[in-house]
Enzyme design. Structure first.
Site, PDB file in Angstrom:
ATOM      1  N   CYS A 111       0.841  -1.228  -0.066  1.00  0.00           N
ATOM      2  CA  CYS A 111       0.086  -0.047  -0.055  1.00  0.00           C
ATOM      3  C   CYS A 111       0.856   1.239   0.096  1.00  0.00           C
ATOM      4  O   CYS A 111       1.450   1.582  -1.075  1.00  0.00           O
ATOM      5  CB  CYS A 111      -1.063   0.178   1.289  1.00  0.00           C
ATOM      6  SG  CYS A 111      -2.267   0.970   0.844  1.00  0.00           S
ATOM      7  N   HIS A 212      -3.788  -4.571   0.243  1.00  0.00           N
ATOM      8  CA  HIS A 212      -3.209  -5.269   1.439  1.00  0.00           C
ATOM      9  C   HIS A 212      -3.630  -6.892   1.837  1.00  0.00           C
ATOM     10  O   HIS A 212      -4.231  -7.397   2.121  1.00  0.00           O
ATOM     11  CB  HIS A 212      -4.100  -4.550   2.567  1.00  0.00           C
ATOM     12  CG  HIS A 212      -3.996  -3.243   2.850  1.00  0.00           C
ATOM     13  ND1 HIS A 212      -2.931  -2.779   3.804  1.00  0.00           N
ATOM     14  CD2 HIS A 212      -4.434  -2.127   2.442  1.00  0.00           C
ATOM     15  CE1 HIS A 212      -2.648  -1.497   3.820  1.00  0.00           C
ATOM     16  NE2 HIS A 212      -3.696  -1.080   3.114  1.00  0.00           N
ATOM     17  N   GLU A 214      -1.927  -8.627   3.654  1.00  0.00           N
ATOM     18  CA  GLU A 214      -1.933  -9.191   4.898  1.00  0.00           C
ATOM     19  C   GLU A 214      -3.212  -9.361   5.520  1.00  0.00           C
ATOM     20  O   GLU A 214      -3.630 -10.243   6.412  1.00  0.00           O
ATOM     21  CB  GLU A 214      -1.167  -8.350   5.966  1.00  0.00           C
ATOM     22  CG  GLU A 214      -1.892  -6.810   6.295  1.00  0.00           C
ATOM     23  CD  GLU A 214      -1.973  -5.945   5.136  1.00  0.00           C
ATOM     24  OE1 GLU A 214      -1.291  -6.101   4.203  1.00  0.00           O
ATOM     25  OE2 GLU A 214      -2.233  -4.673   5.512  1.00  0.00           O
TER      26      GLU A 214
END
Ligand code: MN
Length: 230
Positions: A111, A212, A214
């Site tokens: 990001c 993102h 994660e």
């Protein structure tokens, strides 16, 4: 005895309950630990040379999400819809990127990470997509996802094992002019660059994504990073 390699993960400062704290979303910690790595959170409020010194103890660098990069870093004046900036964080992450390149360490940029990496290498950013590059894809809604097309033959394609993906999207900035040392390897349907990697195939493992992973627990990216780190 564990031989899990350690990586630096950048951890910004945030005001939490009225006190300034060093923060890191636990999603990064979980994703990296699941991939067999030891994430070491480095405060981005450190002086640049101190932050860069932390790299000496690790085998890779993860650049995390967060504030906008100060436009002065890429020769622009602030747009009215520029978000929060932290010039101290910018300086620390630019020093970490320079140190990682000097040591040829693998880098995973997420990001804001793709944005600061692009700026570090001479690129520029859209300061606010909705006003500077309005398009058909919603990039700013934390609850929405959009498709990305992945460049065939890229490191990203080999790492993800796919030529398309559905990704989350919570960014109001994006790459405008790509740095000469990078090539775009994923795009949203409106043409916004969603991933980049080194143009030089001999460069150390580096994948930068605008989404993102994660939060998706997108294991392939973290496992690819971990293989490069080991
Ligand atoms: Mn997006």
């Amino acid at each position: 005895m564990s031989t899990a390699p350690a990586v630096v993960v950048t951890a910004p400062r945030r005001l939490v309950d009225g006190r300034e704290r060093v923060t890191l979303n636990t999603a990064y910690v979980k994703a990296l630990e699941s991939a067999g790595l030891v994430p070491l959170a480095i405060p981005t409020m450190l002086a640049a040379e101190r932050a860069a010194a932390a790299l000496a103890a690790v085998q890779g660098l993860v650049l995390t999400g967060g504030e906008d990069v100060a436009p002065a870093r890429y020769g622009a004046t602030p747009h009215p819809r520029l978000g929060d900036v932290d010039p101290v964080r910018d300086a620390a992450e630019l020093a970490l990127i320079a140190a990682a390149r000097a040591r040829r360490l693998p880098v995973l940029a997420i990001c804001r990470g793709i944005q600061i990496l692009n700026v570090a290498l001479g690129g520029t950013l859209y300061q606010d997509l909705d006003s500077e590059r309005p398009g058909s894809v919603v990039h700013t809604d934390e609850t929405s996802r959009h498709a990305v097309r992945v460049e065939p033959g890229s490191l990203l394609e080999r790492t993800l094992g796919a030529r398309s993906a559905s990704v989350n999207s919570r960014h109001h900035q994006a790459i405008r002019d790509l740095a000469p040392a990078l090539k775009a390897v994923a795009w949203a349907e409106d043409g916004v660059i969603e991933a980049a990697e080194p143009a030089d195939a001999a460069a150390p493992w580096t994948v930068a994504v605008q989404w993102h992973p994660e939060d998706l627990t997108e294991r392939a990216l973290f496992e690819g990073f971990a293989r490069a780190v080991a």
